[in-house]
Design a protein around this motif. Structure first.
Motif, PDB file in Angstrom:
ATOM      1  N   PHE A  15       0.785  -1.227   0.000  1.00  7.96           N
ATOM      2  CA  PHE A  15       0.000   0.000   0.000  1.00  7.96           C
ATOM      3  C   PHE A  15       0.823   1.287   0.000  1.00  7.96           C
ATOM      4  CE2 PHE A  15      -3.118  -3.075   1.496  1.00  7.96           C
ATOM      5  CZ  PHE A  15      -4.255  -2.695   0.798  1.00  7.96           C
ATOM      6  N   LEU A  16       2.078   1.224   0.419  1.00 11.74           N
ATOM      7  CA  LEU A  16       2.825   2.470   0.620  1.00 11.74           C
ATOM      8  C   LEU A  16       4.105   2.588  -0.188  1.00 11.74           C
ATOM      9  CD1 LEU A  16       2.495   2.717   4.511  1.00 11.74           C
ATOM     10  CD2 LEU A  16       1.072   3.843   2.793  1.00 11.74           C
ATOM     11  N   LYS A  17       4.614   1.485  -0.730  1.00 10.00           N
ATOM     12  CA  LYS A  17       5.956   1.480  -1.317  1.00 10.00           C
ATOM     13  C   LYS A  17       6.203   2.642  -2.275  1.00 10.00           C
ATOM     14  CE  LYS A  17       9.190  -1.345  -3.988  1.00 10.00           C
ATOM     15  NZ  LYS A  17       9.397  -2.632  -4.698  1.00 10.00           N
ATOM     16  N   LYS A  18       5.276   2.925  -3.160  1.00 13.36           N
ATOM     17  CA  LYS A  18       5.456   3.995  -4.141  1.00 13.36           C
ATOM     18  C   LYS A  18       4.637   5.241  -3.795  1.00 13.36           C
ATOM     19  CE  LYS A  18       6.615   0.853  -7.924  1.00 13.36           C
ATOM     20  NZ  LYS A  18       6.297   0.403  -9.302  1.00 13.36           N
ATOM     21  N   LYS A  19       4.152   5.274  -2.553  1.00 12.64           N
ATOM     22  CA  LYS A  19       3.283   6.376  -2.149  1.00 12.64           C
ATOM     23  C   LYS A  19       3.729   7.013  -0.835  1.00 12.64           C
ATOM     24  CE  LYS A  19      -0.665   4.128  -4.398  1.00 12.64           C
ATOM     25  NZ  LYS A  19      -2.014   3.541  -4.203  1.00 12.64           N
ATOM     26  N   PHE A  20       5.010   6.855  -0.506  1.00 12.54           N
ATOM     27  CA  PHE A  20       5.499   7.443   0.731  1.00 12.54           C
ATOM     28  C   PHE A  20       5.441   8.958   0.674  1.00 12.54           C
ATOM     29  CE2 PHE A  20       8.006   3.374   1.133  1.00 12.54           C
ATOM     30  CZ  PHE A  20       7.402   2.956   2.300  1.00 12.54           C
ATOM     31  N   HIS A  21       5.274   9.578   1.831  1.00  9.71           N
ATOM     32  CA  HIS A  21       5.405  11.018   2.000  1.00  9.71           C
ATOM     33  C   HIS A  21       6.758  11.285   2.660  1.00  9.71           C
ATOM     34  CE1 HIS A  21       0.719  11.610   2.122  1.00  9.71           C
ATOM     35  NE2 HIS A  21       1.144  11.027   1.015  1.00  9.71           N
ATOM     36  N   THR A  22       7.232  12.503   2.565  1.00 11.53           N
ATOM     37  CA  THR A  22       8.563  12.797   3.113  1.00 11.53           C
ATOM     38  C   THR A  22       8.634  12.501   4.608  1.00 11.53           C
ATOM     39  OG1 THR A  22       7.910  15.124   3.345  1.00 11.53           O
ATOM     40  CG2 THR A  22       9.191  14.525   1.393  1.00 11.53           C
ATOM     41  N   GLU A  23       7.552  12.715   5.320  1.00 13.12           N
ATOM     42  CA  GLU A  23       7.576  12.496   6.771  1.00 13.12           C
ATOM     43  C   GLU A  23       7.560  11.013   7.145  1.00 13.12           C
ATOM     44  OE1 GLU A  23       3.169  13.359   5.732  1.00 13.12           O
ATOM     45  OE2 GLU A  23       5.176  14.023   5.102  1.00 13.12           O
ATOM     46  N   ASP A  24       7.420  10.136   6.169  1.00 14.25           N
ATOM     47  CA  ASP A  24       7.335   8.706   6.465  1.00 14.25           C
ATOM     48  C   ASP A  24       8.669   8.077   6.830  1.00 14.25           C
ATOM     49  OD1 ASP A  24       4.601   8.539   6.102  1.00 14.25           O
ATOM     50  OD2 ASP A  24       4.755   8.053   3.977  1.00 14.25           O
ATOM     51  N   ILE A  25       9.747   8.827   6.755  1.00 14.96           N
ATOM     52  CA  ILE A  25      11.035   8.248   7.137  1.00 14.96           C
ATOM     53  C   ILE A  25      11.025   7.823   8.609  1.00 14.96           C
ATOM     54  CG2 ILE A  25      12.090  10.477   7.687  1.00 14.96           C
ATOM     55  CD1 ILE A  25      13.757   7.317   6.136  1.00 14.96           C
ATOM     56  N   GLY A  84      14.677   1.881   0.451  1.00 18.23           N
ATOM     57  CA  GLY A  84      15.103   2.071  -0.934  1.00 18.23           C
ATOM     58  C   GLY A  84      14.051   2.754  -1.776  1.00 18.23           C
ATOM     59  N   GLY A  85      12.789   2.359  -1.589  1.00 19.05           N
ATOM     60  CA  GLY A  85      11.700   2.991  -2.336  1.00 19.05           C
ATOM     61  C   GLY A  85      11.490   4.435  -1.940  1.00 19.05           C
ATOM     62  N   TYR A  86      11.578   4.694  -0.643  1.00 20.24           N
ATOM     63  CA  TYR A  86      11.416   6.061  -0.144  1.00 20.24           C
ATOM     64  C   TYR A  86      12.473   6.983  -0.747  1.00 20.24           C
ATOM     65  CZ  TYR A  86      11.594   9.971   3.166  1.00 20.24           C
ATOM     66  OH  TYR A  86      11.631  11.229   3.727  1.00 20.24           O
ATOM     67  N   LEU A  87      13.730   6.553  -0.753  1.00 21.30           N
ATOM     68  CA  LEU A  87      14.809   7.413  -1.242  1.00 21.30           C
ATOM     69  C   LEU A  87      14.827   7.523  -2.762  1.00 21.30           C
ATOM     70  CD1 LEU A  87      17.598   6.478   1.311  1.00 21.30           C
ATOM     71  CD2 LEU A  87      16.237   8.577   1.201  1.00 21.30           C
ATOM     72  N   ARG A  88      14.144   6.624  -3.429  1.00 17.78           N
ATOM     73  CA  ARG A  88      13.920   6.803  -4.871  1.00 17.78           C
ATOM     74  C   ARG A  88      12.916   7.933  -5.108  1.00 17.78           C
ATOM     75  NH1 ARG A  88      14.434   0.923  -7.086  1.00 17.78           N
ATOM     76  NH2 ARG A  88      15.921   1.216  -8.786  1.00 17.78           N
ATOM     77  N   LEU A  89      11.913   7.996  -4.249  1.00 19.09           N
ATOM     78  CA  LEU A  89      10.910   9.054  -4.369  1.00 19.09           C
ATOM     79  C   LEU A  89      11.471  10.406  -3.947  1.00 19.09           C
ATOM     80  CD1 LEU A  89       7.752   7.266  -2.889  1.00 19.09           C
ATOM     81  CD2 LEU A  89       8.140   7.874  -5.286  1.00 19.09           C
ATOM     82  N   PHE A  90      12.353  10.385  -2.950  1.00 16.75           N
ATOM     83  CA  PHE A  90      12.895  11.626  -2.387  1.00 16.75           C
ATOM     84  C   PHE A  90      14.423  11.568  -2.351  1.00 16.75           C
ATOM     85  CE2 PHE A  90       8.797  10.663  -0.284  1.00 16.75           C
ATOM     86  CZ  PHE A  90       8.034  11.693  -0.826  1.00 16.75           C
ATOM     87  N   PRO A  91      15.076  11.568  -3.510  1.00 12.79           N
ATOM     88  CA  PRO A  91      16.543  11.451  -3.539  1.00 12.79           C
ATOM     89  C   PRO A  91      17.245  12.583  -2.804  1.00 12.79           C
ATOM     90  CG  PRO A  91      15.675  12.073  -5.701  1.00 12.79           C
ATOM     91  CD  PRO A  91      14.506  11.673  -4.865  1.00 12.79           C
ATOM     92  N   GLU A  92      16.567  13.721  -2.691  1.00  8.41           N
ATOM     93  CA  GLU A  92      17.168  14.854  -1.978  1.00  8.41           C
ATOM     94  C   GLU A  92      17.311  14.572  -0.476  1.00  8.41           C
ATOM     95  OE1 GLU A  92      12.728  15.432  -1.866  1.00  8.41           O
ATOM     96  OE2 GLU A  92      14.204  14.794  -3.360  1.00  8.41           O
TER      97      GLU A  92
END
Length: 223
Positions: free
Chosen positions: A87-97, A122-130
């Motif tokens: 449900f979340l892998k490609k839908k993370f928000h920045t605060e989800d770290i 890995g999925g989170y940092l793909r969405l938010f590489p910054e």
């Protein structure tokens, strides 16, 4: 919502005490189990998801995952990780770290941490590489081997997108820890990147004095 009680009830209905004991021993007696193998567990989880699907919005899934992690049975932790992936892998928000870090640092062992590192971190940092520099620095500097291991492993699925300088830097940073799970992670991460860039990995291993386990794991399929 009765998602968690229903899931637990279904797992208990087919619990196998003999298998539970075997699974507990395999995991070095760290966790208790219902004694439900992966195919049946996944089928039960799928059935439960389908029963509650209209109600499974993002906040609800996060709440369910956190609730599942409050129970001792390891199958429930696996279900939590699988729910997060679905449900979340490609839908993370920045605060989800902070949520991802919670999963890594709660009931930590290789069987959940490796999935979380590869698919969630890995999925989170793909969405938010910054966010990568800050997050990986924090994880790699933490006095907690499972965060360190996650920092080393988060690029397992990146292939050509791998930041090899970062990977090599992390390997060098942790190469002398003496921790089995860190040495194993270094070798695994290098081996995976070696499928994409074998020359770079062989050159790195040749130029640096890694732990024997790390070196063995890194090059065993590259030579």
């Amino acid at each position: 919502m009765n998602f968690v009680p229903d899931l637990i009830s279904q797992l208990k209905a087919i619990a196998n005490p003999t298998l539970a004991t075997e699974m507990k021993i395999y995991m070095r007696n760290r966790y208790v189990f219902f004694g439900v193998k992966a195919p049946k567990r996944k089928a039960i989880l799928k059935h439960t998801i389908n029963s509650y699907k209209p109600q499974l919005d993002r906040p609800t899934v996060i709440q369910i995952v956190k609730e599942l992690y409050k129970y001792p049975e390891r199958e429930l932790h696996y279900c939590a990780v699988e729910l997060t992936t679905r449900f979340l892998k490609k839908k993370f928000h920045t605060e989800d770290i902070s949520f991802i870090e919670h999963l890594i640092t709660t009931h930590s062992w290789w069987d959940t941490v490796d999935m979380i590192a590869k698919h969630h971190l890995g999925g989170y940092l793909r969405l938010f590489p910054e966010e990568a520099s800050k997050v990986i620095q924090n994880f790699s500097q933490a006095n907690y081997l499972w965060l360190n291991r996650s920092a080393i492993l988060f690029q397992l699925d990146y292939k050509e997108e791998t930041n090899k300088e970062l990977l090599f830097q992390l390997c060098l940073k942790h190469k002398d820890t003496g921790e089995f799970f860190i040495n194993k992670a270094i070798g695994w991460a290098l081996r995976e990147y070696g499928k994409t860039n074998p020359q770079a990995v062989i050159a790195f291993v040749s130029a640096n004095c890694l732990a024997p386990l790390s070196e063995q794991e890194a090059i065993r399929k590259l030579q």
